[in-house]
Each structure stands twice: as structure tokens, then as C-alpha cells.
Motif scaffolding. Structure first.
Motif, PDB file in Angstrom:
ATOM      1  N   ASN A  68      -7.857   1.856   3.966  1.00  8.79           N
ATOM      2  CA  ASN A  68      -9.043   0.991   4.033  1.00  8.79           C
ATOM      3  C   ASN A  68     -10.330   1.779   3.769  1.00  8.79           C
ATOM      4  O   ASN A  68     -11.264   1.283   3.154  1.00  8.79           O
ATOM      5  N   VAL A  71     -10.544   2.393  -0.003  1.00  4.99           N
ATOM      6  CA  VAL A  71     -10.969   1.165  -0.698  1.00  4.99           C
ATOM      7  C   VAL A  71     -12.472   0.962  -0.528  1.00  4.99           C
ATOM      8  O   VAL A  71     -13.192   0.649  -1.481  1.00  4.99           O
ATOM      9  N   TYR A  74     -14.382   3.447  -2.770  1.00  2.00           N
ATOM     10  CA  TYR A  74     -14.281   3.035  -4.181  1.00  2.00           C
ATOM     11  C   TYR A  74     -15.206   1.842  -4.457  1.00  2.00           C
ATOM     12  O   TYR A  74     -15.897   1.789  -5.467  1.00  2.00           O
ATOM     13  N   LYS A  75     -15.194   0.887  -3.528  1.00  2.00           N
ATOM     14  CA  LYS A  75     -16.009  -0.318  -3.719  1.00  2.00           C
ATOM     15  C   LYS A  75     -17.502   0.041  -3.790  1.00  2.00           C
ATOM     16  O   LYS A  75     -18.254  -0.574  -4.540  1.00  2.00           O
ATOM     17  N   ASN A  80     -13.276  -1.766  -8.515  1.00  2.00           N
ATOM     18  CA  ASN A  80     -12.572  -2.869  -7.851  1.00  2.00           C
ATOM     19  C   ASN A  80     -11.149  -3.081  -8.339  1.00  2.00           C
ATOM     20  O   ASN A  80     -10.488  -4.031  -7.966  1.00  2.00           O
ATOM     21  N   PHE A  82      -7.570  -0.998  -8.600  1.00  2.00           N
ATOM     22  CA  PHE A  82      -6.924   0.221  -8.132  1.00  2.00           C
ATOM     23  C   PHE A  82      -5.502   0.354  -8.657  1.00  2.00           C
ATOM     24  O   PHE A  82      -4.766  -0.623  -8.724  1.00  2.00           O
ATOM     25  N   ILE A 101      -4.076  -4.128   1.588  1.00  2.00           N
ATOM     26  CA  ILE A 101      -5.366  -4.363   0.925  1.00  2.00           C
ATOM     27  C   ILE A 101      -5.541  -5.844   0.596  1.00  2.00           C
ATOM     28  O   ILE A 101      -6.575  -6.442   0.874  1.00  2.00           O
ATOM     29  N   ASN A 107     -11.400  -8.306   0.408  1.00  2.00           N
ATOM     30  CA  ASN A 107     -10.865  -7.650  -0.796  1.00  2.00           C
ATOM     31  C   ASN A 107     -10.415  -8.647  -1.854  1.00  2.00           C
ATOM     32  O   ASN A 107      -9.644  -8.314  -2.747  1.00  2.00           O
ATOM     33  N   ILE A 110     -10.436  -7.792  -5.503  1.00  2.00           N
ATOM     34  CA  ILE A 110      -9.736  -6.563  -5.918  1.00  2.00           C
ATOM     35  C   ILE A 110      -8.442  -6.845  -6.685  1.00  2.00           C
ATOM     36  O   ILE A 110      -7.669  -7.740  -6.325  1.00  2.00           O
ATOM     37  N   ILE A 112      -4.894  -5.068  -8.205  1.00  2.00           N
ATOM     38  CA  ILE A 112      -4.059  -3.888  -7.955  1.00  2.00           C
ATOM     39  C   ILE A 112      -2.969  -3.710  -9.006  1.00  2.00           C
ATOM     40  O   ILE A 112      -2.209  -4.628  -9.310  1.00  2.00           O
TER      41      ILE A 112
END
Ligand SMILES: O=P(O)(O)OC[C@@H](O)[C@@H](O)c1c[nH]c2ccccc12
Length: 250
Positions: A68, A71, A74-75, A80, A82, A101, A107, A110, A112
């Protein structure tokens, strides 16, 4: 050292075990429900930040394992999308990171990319179930017949290639898809030169091209973005963005 053979042997056994736990008809059902609402987005975000803690060559790279926290950092840098390593034994990854996540409301935006060694159709269904938006397919590991089969699944892929040999294997794909040129040689971990990467990209007409691995300088990020390559960055981001942030806020 060549870890690939060992990784694949282990993956084969792992899949065999995991398959036993879930009924075929259940996963197929989930897949059909999924594709009803799924949109193919081959042109996903052009900067993908990787979440990886460990590699067989570098050892430990991340100062934290708090997913977390990573994340959140990165945010902060507006990243956004990953790439998440889910291979357990050699990369110390875990597929449970994806639902961790994805289950959070904050999120929602986001995306993935699940990064693993896909050798069986079962892994495609599993990736959907755990909430992956995109799945990495390493062309080198698969026969053309299997690639043809996989490409018909209505989910987003990033097809990873290393060499001209790999390009030949995907030549039949006419539709626009995302292709990742992996700059790292899986067998000896050497990186390709800029010239080699550009040469390979010339064969990829009408594709959304990503460069994976080996980006070490911001100058390189600018260079490849200028020619519209997407970038998938692991070690450099983990060290520069994540580790430095964690160190500063200690
Ligand atoms: O940390 P780097 O050099 O920025 O590389 C990231 C990513 O491309 C790399 O982790 C990778 C690309 N393809 C893979 C396949 C399996 C495991 C890992 C990978």
C-alpha cells in the motif's frame, strides 16, 4: 546463471497444484461474465511502474514490502498502472497483491499488469479472477499454436519479445496489440543497445510498443517517450522513487 529452466519447472508443478483447487466450469463461468463487460485497451498508460521486491540476479531491491505504501508513492508521481511480479519462488512475488490493491475504493483508477510466466490457459482465467487488467505473455516460452489460442481470449495482453525469432512467432497477428520489447536477455541478463531496440521496433508495424527493462536514466525515459514508446520500469523506479521516498520519511 540461467534461472529460466528452474522457474519453468517450478511453475509447471505450481499450476498443477492450483488447478486441482478450482473446478473448470467455475473458472469458465467467471471468464464469460468478465468478457461481457471488458473493453480491450491495448493502448494502456505509457508509463508502467513495476512492483518487485527481489530478483534472482540483484537480490533484494525494495526497502519495503508494504504494497500500500508503494502504491501511494507511485500515485504521488502520477503513475497509475503497475506491473506486479506474482512469481513467488524466484522473485518473491505474490498474486494476492493484486486483489489487495484492487479491493480498495481509492485505487479504482489503477490498472494492473500481472507479470508471471504464463505457460497454461489456466493462468489466464486465474489472472482475471484475481483482478488483473493486463497479462504479460512471454512469447519465447510458447509455441505458435498456443500463442494463436491465447490471443483469442478477450483480455488485454502485453506480448513480450526478445529477438527477431520471437517476432516471427507473432507475425500472424494483424490487429493492433501491445508488444513489449524486453531489453534484458532472459538467459544472460545483458541489455540490448538503443540501436538494437530501434531495429527490432521497425518490424512492429501498427503495434503499441513498450520497452521493458534496463531503463536507468531519466534521459532514456525522455528519448523513448519522444518516439512514442511506452515504458515499463522496475529497478530504476523502485530505487529512485520508492526507496528514496521511504528513506527520506524515516
Ligand atoms: O527492473 P527493470 O530492469 O526496469 O525491468 C522491469 C521489467 O521489465 C522486468 O522485471 C521483466 C520484464 N519481463 C520479465 C519477465 C519476468 C520477470 C521480470 C521481467
Amino acid at each position: 546463471m540461467n534461472f529460466l529452466k528452474k522457474i519453468l519447472e517450478n511453475k509447471f508443478l505450481e499450476i498443477k497444484q492450483r488447478k486441482k483447487k478450482i473446478k473448470k466450469c467455475v473458472i469458465k463461468n467467471i471468464y464469460y461474465r468478465y468478457i461481457k463487460n471488458n473493453k480491450i485497451i491495448f493502448d494502456f498508460s505509457k508509463i508502467i511502474g513495476e512492483i518487485k521486491f527481489f530478483t534472482p540476479i540483484l537480490g533484494k531491491i525494495s526497502l519495503t514490502r508494504n504494497i500500500n505504501k508503494i502504491v501511494k508513492i507511485y500515485k504521488k508521481f502520477n503513475i497509475n498502472t503497475f506491473s506486479i511480479l506474482t512469481e513467488k519462488v524466484f522473485f518473491s512475488g505474490n498474486y494476492s497483491y493484486i486483489p489487495i490493491i484492487k479491493s480498495k475504493k481509492k485505487n479504482k483508477q489503477i490498472k494492473i499488469l500481472r507479470k508471471d510466466f504464463v505457460i497454461d490457459k489456466y493462468q489466464i482465467y486465474e489472472s482475471i479472477i484475481i483482478g488483473s487488467d493486463i497479462l504479460l505473455i512471454i512469447v519465447y516460452l510458447l509455441k505458435i499454436k498456443i500463442i494463436k489460442n491465447i490471443i483469442n481470449f478477450k483480455i488485454n495482453f502485453l506480448l513480450e519479445i526478445f529477438s527477431k525469432k520471437d517476432i516471427k512467432k507473432i507475425f500472424f497477428i494483424k490487429k493492433k496489440i501491445a508488444i513489449g520489447i524486453n531489453s534484458r536477455n532472459l538467459k544472460n541478463s545483458n541489455f540490448k543497445s538503443k540501436k538494437e531496440i530501434l531495429k527490432i521496433s521497425k518490424f512492429l508495424k501498427n503495434k503499441s510498443i513498450f520497452l521493458e527493462s534496463g531503463i536507468k536514466k531519466i534521459k532514456e525515459v525522455y528519448f523513448f517517450r519522444k518516439i512514442n514508446f511506452g515504458l515499463l520500469i522496475g529497478e530504476f523506479f523502485i530505487k529512485k522513487l520508492i526507496n528514496e521516498n521511504i528513506y527520506r520519511n524515516k
